[in-house]
Enzyme design. Structure first.
Site, PDB file in Angstrom:
ATOM      1  N   ARG A  14       0.434  -1.281   0.073  1.00 35.97           N
ATOM      2  CA  ARG A  14       0.089   0.413  -0.231  1.00 35.97           C
ATOM      3  C   ARG A  14       0.571   0.978  -0.168  1.00 35.97           C
ATOM      4  O   ARG A  14       1.879   1.131   0.462  1.00 35.97           O
ATOM      5  CB  ARG A  14      -0.964   0.067   1.227  1.00 35.97           C
ATOM      6  N   ASP A  58       7.070 -10.225   8.327  1.00 33.40           N
ATOM      7  CA  ASP A  58       6.773  -9.409   9.456  1.00 33.40           C
ATOM      8  C   ASP A  58       8.741  -8.406   9.272  1.00 33.40           C
ATOM      9  O   ASP A  58       9.472  -9.155   9.443  1.00 33.40           O
ATOM     10  CB  ASP A  58       6.629  -9.731  10.701  1.00 33.40           C
ATOM     11  N   VAL A  59       8.682  -7.577  10.151  1.00 34.87           N
ATOM     12  CA  VAL A  59       9.937  -6.626   9.313  1.00 34.87           C
ATOM     13  C   VAL A  59      10.839  -6.680  11.029  1.00 34.87           C
ATOM     14  O   VAL A  59      12.380  -6.506  10.959  1.00 34.87           O
ATOM     15  CB  VAL A  59      10.548  -5.548   8.450  1.00 34.87           C
ATOM     16  N   ASN A  85      10.842   0.357   3.198  1.00 33.01           N
ATOM     17  CA  ASN A  85       9.618   1.195   3.198  1.00 33.01           C
ATOM     18  C   ASN A  85       8.778   0.987   4.193  1.00 33.01           C
ATOM     19  O   ASN A  85       8.027   2.199   4.855  1.00 33.01           O
ATOM     20  CB  ASN A  85       9.000   1.732   1.679  1.00 33.01           C
ATOM     21  N   TYR A 149       7.163  10.131  18.624  1.00 34.98           N
ATOM     22  CA  TYR A 149       8.063   8.454  18.885  1.00 34.98           C
ATOM     23  C   TYR A 149       7.373   8.251  16.585  1.00 34.98           C
ATOM     24  O   TYR A 149       8.851   7.971  16.689  1.00 34.98           O
ATOM     25  CB  TYR A 149       6.951   7.396  18.730  1.00 34.98           C
ATOM     26  N   LYS A 154      12.296   7.309  12.615  1.00 33.77           N
ATOM     27  CA  LYS A 154      12.822   8.120  11.748  1.00 33.77           C
ATOM     28  C   LYS A 154      14.198   9.051  11.971  1.00 33.77           C
ATOM     29  O   LYS A 154      15.607   8.585  10.389  1.00 33.77           O
ATOM     30  CB  LYS A 154      11.541   8.909  10.774  1.00 33.77           C
TER      31      LYS A 154
END
Length: 273
Positions: A14, A58-59, A85, A149, A154
């Protein structure tokens, strides 16, 4: 004849990840698109049966990431471009977030990207080439109330990515920090975990919502075109702001911080070091 590139894109079902996946496939490349739920990729898989490999992943699971990268390499013979990403948004004030929420958020937005980087570097090093695109945010230079958070995750990825770029350049691997602006990606809906609001912050919350408005931002395919061009560069920049309005905002933020430093330079210089 141009040789097709192989992309490994996390969060590919997505938003921006989906747009990157579509753009790469349209260019004739091959894509391993990962997501916790790959069902939204069914239409693309049917249209590109030989070029798209949807992978449930699931990273935040380090072992699963390493196994997934190995499967991707085995499927297409190697990787050329890795796009970190995958991510979500933890919406709420710093005080409101539970330990479980904070840890779960950083497990995906920060640690997940680290696990992917650790898993792909040996494969790219063996080939002597490769690109890693680390999707961060235009806001990594400072925190913002209610999305602190998100910014923290990031910003941490931003810092680690600078270190990674220095470490792997010797192996022919280029790392670019992609500072994304705001796009219509569903981040504030399907990708959001919200804290339980405390009444003490109601006024601030209302002020922020009024400031942000209802504009979801442009469609992500405009950003995908920039990423495609970035990935094709022989000598890519170490960081790139994606978005015209975002570029202006980042410049304003940097200028404001520089002015703050200058205003208090007299105090800073009273200490040695």
């Amino acid at each position: 004849m141009t040789t097709a590139k192989v992309w490994f894109i996390t969060g590919g079902s997505r938003g921006l990840g989906r747009a990157f996946t579509e753009a790469a496939l349209a260019a004739g490349d091959k894509v391993v698109a990962t997501a916790r739920d790959v069902e939204p990729l069914a239409d693309l898989a049917a249209a590109y049966p030989d070029d798209l490999l949807p992978m449930s992943l699931d990273v935040s699971d380090r072992q699963a990431v390493h196994e997934g990268v190995d499967r991707a390499v085995a499927a297409f013979g190697g990787l050329d471009i890795v796009v970190n990403n995958a991510g979500g948004l933890l919406y709420g004030m710093v005080e409101e977030a539970t330990e479980e929420q904070v840890r779960a958020h950083l497990d995906v937005n920060f640690f997940g990207a680290v696990w992917v980087a650790q898993a792909v570097v040996p494969h790219l090093r063996a080939r002597g080439s490769g690109r890693i695109l680390q999707v961060t945010s235009m806001g990594t230079g400072g925190g913002m109330a209610s999305v602190g958070y998100y910014g923290a995750g990031k910003a941490a990825l931003d810092s680690v990515s600078e270190a990674l770029a220095m470490e792997v350049e010797q192996f022919g691997i280029k790392v670019t920090i992609v500072q994304m602006g705001g796009y219509s990606t569903g981040l504030f809906t399907t990708g959001t975990t919200a804290t339980t609001p405390q009444p003490d912050y109601d006024a601030l919350r209302a002020q922020l919502e009024e400031m942000w408005g209802d504009d979801a931002g442009p469609e992500p395919d405009t950003a995908a075109a920039v990423v495609m061009e970035l990935a094709a560069l022989h000598d890519p920049p170490q960081r790139l702001i994606v978005g015209s309005r975002s570029y202006d905002i980042v410049q304003e933020m940097d200028q404001a911080r520089a002015e703050l430093y200058r205003a208090w330079e007299h105090l800073s210089r009273k200490a040695l070091g």
